[in-house]
Enzyme design. Structure first.
Site, mmCIF file in Angstrom:
data_model
loop_
_atom_site.group_PDB
_atom_site.id
_atom_site.type_symbol
_atom_site.label_atom_id
_atom_site.label_comp_id
_atom_site.label_asym_id
_atom_site.label_seq_id
_atom_site.Cartn_x
_atom_site.Cartn_y
_atom_site.Cartn_z
ATOM 1 N N TYR A 19 -4.193 3.395 7.605
ATOM 2 C CA TYR A 19 -5.466 2.614 7.605
ATOM 3 C C TYR A 19 -6.450 3.241 8.745
ATOM 4 O O TYR A 19 -6.347 4.092 9.032
ATOM 5 C CB TYR A 19 -5.390 1.055 7.744
ATOM 6 C CG TYR A 19 -4.181 0.456 6.948
ATOM 7 C CD1 TYR A 19 -4.460 0.376 5.670
ATOM 8 C CD2 TYR A 19 -3.097 -0.361 7.412
ATOM 9 C CE1 TYR A 19 -3.589 -0.244 4.825
ATOM 10 C CE2 TYR A 19 -2.434 -0.929 6.588
ATOM 11 C CZ TYR A 19 -2.423 -0.771 5.269
ATOM 12 O OH TYR A 19 -1.369 -1.416 4.665
ATOM 13 N N SER A 73 0.838 -1.118 -0.041
ATOM 14 C CA SER A 73 -0.151 -0.120 -0.059
ATOM 15 C C SER A 73 0.759 1.324 0.103
ATOM 16 O O SER A 73 0.321 2.157 -0.264
ATOM 17 C CB SER A 73 -1.033 -0.022 1.093
ATOM 18 O OG SER A 73 -1.989 -0.588 0.825
ATOM 19 N N LYS A 89 0.340 3.615 -2.717
ATOM 20 C CA LYS A 89 -0.913 4.500 -2.884
ATOM 21 C C LYS A 89 -0.662 5.848 -3.134
ATOM 22 O O LYS A 89 -1.063 6.668 -3.743
ATOM 23 C CB LYS A 89 -2.016 4.093 -1.995
ATOM 24 C CG LYS A 89 -2.538 2.711 -2.304
ATOM 25 C CD LYS A 89 -3.353 2.087 -1.179
ATOM 26 C CE LYS A 89 -4.039 0.816 -1.354
ATOM 27 N NZ LYS A 89 -4.338 0.058 -0.345
ATOM 28 N N VAL A 98 1.095 -3.910 3.928
ATOM 29 C CA VAL A 98 1.140 -5.184 4.419
ATOM 30 C C VAL A 98 2.366 -6.069 4.229
ATOM 31 O O VAL A 98 2.518 -6.963 4.768
ATOM 32 C CB VAL A 98 -0.335 -5.932 4.221
ATOM 33 C CG1 VAL A 98 -1.465 -5.316 4.755
ATOM 34 C CG2 VAL A 98 -0.034 -6.343 2.467
ATOM 35 N N TYR A 119 -2.828 -2.902 -10.764
ATOM 36 C CA TYR A 119 -2.752 -2.724 -9.380
ATOM 37 C C TYR A 119 -1.917 -3.650 -8.617
ATOM 38 O O TYR A 119 -1.276 -3.461 -7.756
ATOM 39 C CB TYR A 119 -4.372 -2.939 -8.851
ATOM 40 C CG TYR A 119 -4.385 -2.604 -7.322
ATOM 41 C CD1 TYR A 119 -4.404 -1.824 -6.599
ATOM 42 C CD2 TYR A 119 -4.800 -4.061 -6.535
ATOM 43 C CE1 TYR A 119 -4.309 -1.756 -4.968
ATOM 44 C CE2 TYR A 119 -4.606 -4.075 -5.374
ATOM 45 C CZ TYR A 119 -4.479 -3.012 -4.489
ATOM 46 O OH TYR A 119 -4.376 -2.783 -3.009
#
Ligand code: GLU
Length: 305
Positions: free
Chosen positions: A241, A61, A64, A259, A189
């Site tokens: 998160y 992530s 992102k 993660v 992705y």
């Protein structure tokens, strides 16, 4: 600085036993949960590090904010804001937010999976291979490492076990929010999440964001300062998160976790920090990594609050 990092790292290493490596992507379960590393790049260009900071891992992530930057560079702020919003979801990264309200573009957050899948459609390119290549090149430039590439084993593992992300993408499609072929978007992705980095690369990305869009050594501008304000603000409210509020209290700087065990932290005008610690808490954040950042923040007064 090295001495401080060594001391804090040894103090925090014990916390690695408080978490577990992610196993919903089977390939990630192979990482050593006892690993812990940190790399810091200061605004004056000084590099400092400690622990397992040369260990490669997948960005997950932490890609992102890079996806968001690429989307902003390719489309401008207004267009991006019409497709993905800026409000925190307060839900886990892979939550299936099927309520009508959460499928309104303004409520799709770019720091959780649904928003990140949608952002792949905002990258410009003649096909998804070209779109991914442009994202990879931006990642290399931000990380200061032209050798960066994807980890094929993790990519295959994600693609094979990506049912939840498929569900999220089809949900977007069914609401008319995603027009392209779902498998092609997801492939982009999955590749993006599988980019292989190390702590130094994450520290370098953080340093560019802390330096308002300029590379730390050459001062060369990579993106406009307004975009670093945009990205850093979202990292502050949603980067960790559904643990972002607590992280703001304990550490107090914009950051993004993944993660794979990575955390990229941005201390505006002062430094970029890269962390690796694959033992995760229940929310998907590196347990020992957060402890390490908390201690460092206390010692060096890093909190922006
Ligand atoms: N590739 C991971 C997924 O889609 C990224 C999740 C994360 O790092 O938060 O589940």
């Amino acid at each position: 600085m090295e001495e401080l990092l060594e001391r804090l790292l040894e103090q925090c290493r014990a916390f690695t036993s408080w978490g577990q490596a992610a196993d919903y992507i089977p390939e990630l379960a192979k990482s050593d949960p006892a690993s812990l590393g940190i790399y810091v790049i200061g605004s004056e260009g000084k590099h400092s590090w400690a622990g397992d900071c040369h260990q490669p891992f997948t960005i997950q992530s932490v890609v992102k904010p890079i996806l968001l930057l690429q989307a902003l560079l390719d489309n401008g702020t207004e267009h991006v804001m019409q497709r993905v919003g800026v409000e925190a979801t307060g839900k886990p990264f892979d939550a299936i937010n099927a309520g009508d309200q959460s499928l309104d573009s303004g409520n799709i957050n770019p720091m959780v999976n649904m928003g990140a899948i949608l952002m792949c459609t905002l990258i410009q390119g003649k096909d998804y291979a070209e779109r991914f290549q442009r994202l990879l090149e931006l990642t290399r430039r931000l990380a200061g490492d032209e050798e960066i590439d994807i980890d094929e084993a993790v990519y295959c593992s994600e693609k094979t076990h990506g049912s939840k992300n498929r569900a999220l993408a089809y949900l977007l499609k069914s609401h008319g929010l995603l027009e392209d072929d779902v498998e092609e978007v997801l492939d982009c992705y999955f590749r993006a999440c599988s980019i292989r980095v190390d702590c130094k690369a994450l520290a370098h990305i953080g340093a560019v964001l802390s330096n308002r869009g300029r590379l730390p050594a050459s001062n060369q501008r990579i993106f406009p300062a307004a975009m670093s304000r945009y990205v850093n603000a979202i990292l502050m409210t949603c980067g960790m998160y559904d643990g972002s509020g607590e992280f703001a209290l304990r550490v107090g700087v914009p950051a993004k976790s993944g993660v794979g065990g990575g955390i990229m932290a941005v201390v505006p005008t002062r430094m970029g920090i890269g962390i690796y610690g694959p033992a995760l808490d229940r929310k998907g954040n590196s347990v020992a990594g957060i402890r390490l950042l908390e201690q460092l923040s206390r010692e060096l007064y890093l909190s922006i609050f």
